[in-house]
Design a protein around this motif. Sequence first.
Motif: not given
Length: 611
Positions: A22-23, A25-28, A604-605, A607
């Motif tokens: 999750d970390q 992935r958030e950093l992307g 990444t997330v 968008k």
Amino acid sequence: MITKMKKLTFLVYHKEYETFLDQIRELGVVHIVEKQWGEMDDTLQQFMQKRALYKSMLQSMYNLAEKQPEETVNTELAIDALVKSYEDLQERIQDLNQQLPVVGKDIAQMEVWGNFDWTSVRRLEDAGWYVQFYTCPERDYDETWAEQYNTIIVKENGGHLYFVTVTPEPVGLDIEPLRLPSLSLSELNSKKAEMEEALLQTTAELKAFCKAHYRTFESGNEQLQGDIDLLKVKLNSEEMAEGAVVLLEGWIPEDQEADVKKLLDDSGVYYEIRKATKEDNAPIKLKNNAFVRMYEVLTKMYGMPDYAEFDPTPILAPFFSLFFAFCMGDAGYGLVLIIFGFILKKKLSKSLRGMMNLVITLGIFTAIFGAILGTFFGVSLFDVELPEGMKQFMIVGKIGETTYDKQMLLALIIGVIHISIAMTVKAIGETVRYGFKESLSAWGWLLLVVGFICTGGLSFFEVISKDVSTWAFIVIGGIAAIGIYLLNNIHRNVFVNIGAGVWDTYNMATGLMGDILSYIRLYALGLAGGMLGGVFNQLAFMVNDAAGPALGWLFCGLILLFGHSLNIAMSCLSAFVHPLRLTFVEYFKNSGYDGKGEAYKPFTVVKKQIN
């Protein structure tokens, strides 16, 4: 240029793995290395099938919403429920579309017999009288049937008779009785009207549904894409130490290293970072200025470069623009592209505005180069009254006393320069990837071709004397021959190298000349577009003279508008396709470009992208 990458290797405690994913992935910024540890699991396979379905549905919904969906997202609605509602509406529309032709066929069959009540026919049968319906060619009808079977002719149409028999018991004619629909003509017409109304209502309901729920469905699709990415990352992870730790590998751009290190240090994960080497299959992230960035889409159409290759976009950008302008060849058409680009840039979605910037840029190149070629909406600028200072910059007419066109020579010169740059890129690229000793053949061909062209040019313009040019040819040819025939592969036998050099000479002699001649298409397409524009001008003003002052200018304007619009459309198509071919075939072949690299796709997330 290609962004420098660094290789990351993680070792994560299995209980902290979900949180760690999750970390990052958030950093992307981490591109996960894909590995094949086994077959795709059932969950991922189902998700992939769903994504294919959702992608198709989103495209259909966007079109049904007339490309103007509402921007609201209802997070309380389940995506599966939306899919069910959408499919039910589509199925109902499909059923109605299938039933309407059947009803129409029944109506066509009943129109011959008119609008009668089936209840009356059934009452006759209850009373002991059978009514049967027949049709036959007029020549096959027997007049005696009227007395034997009480036949009544209902209609004659196209050489056929339609008749009924009324008898106490079923008759046995040589022709089969007709099976008519069970509804009367008026009932069938009413049924058809109801179905058409239902079809209109259901279609309107489907469009309203798509407008209202498109963004909600799009949001669900993005969530599904995120779940797929997460599952892929998990499948690309390797469990070690009997599952106690998980090994994961990835790539990051060099300029993102500080942010990634901070995250990893804070999370307490063990990791290693090293620079990517030429042998690594590192993902490719292009990094160019605003002008070159517009042309990256063309590079991606062919294929991303390998990590050890050069990014071809900085060279592709100016030459493609030049080729496009040459093929269009009309300054007026360039102005139209500029105006067209600015108008659409305000109306199109954000994702397409970048393409309009490319259209505007190509329009600017076309306007400038079209003025140099001396054409404006099919009119020769060299033949109109313009200052001589402007005309001296125009490249028009023949070369001296010859019959060769200056623009054709210009196209060939551009081709020679383009291929020479390609050969230079190939020689430098092979030197960087394999070393100078392994690239002597490429340097030999570059020296031979470019050296002979430069020496021939200097001699032609009498910058150097014939004796100097003769010795220059001998020296250049001798040095180039060493690399081409003797040192093309320093690990092989010299006689094998000579044979390979002879084969390369054959390929170069046949291929290089053909490649250079291919650039004549720039001149030919520009000439064809200019001539066609001139023909429309002549036709328009001929009609103007013939039609008189009242209607003349109207017809003249319509012909000019239609003719030049058609010519611009055809010129744009050819001006895109043929420069693309010159780049993908002539340039990439001579520069040794493979285009087999993998694009950088960070985990990444997902968008939302507004259409």
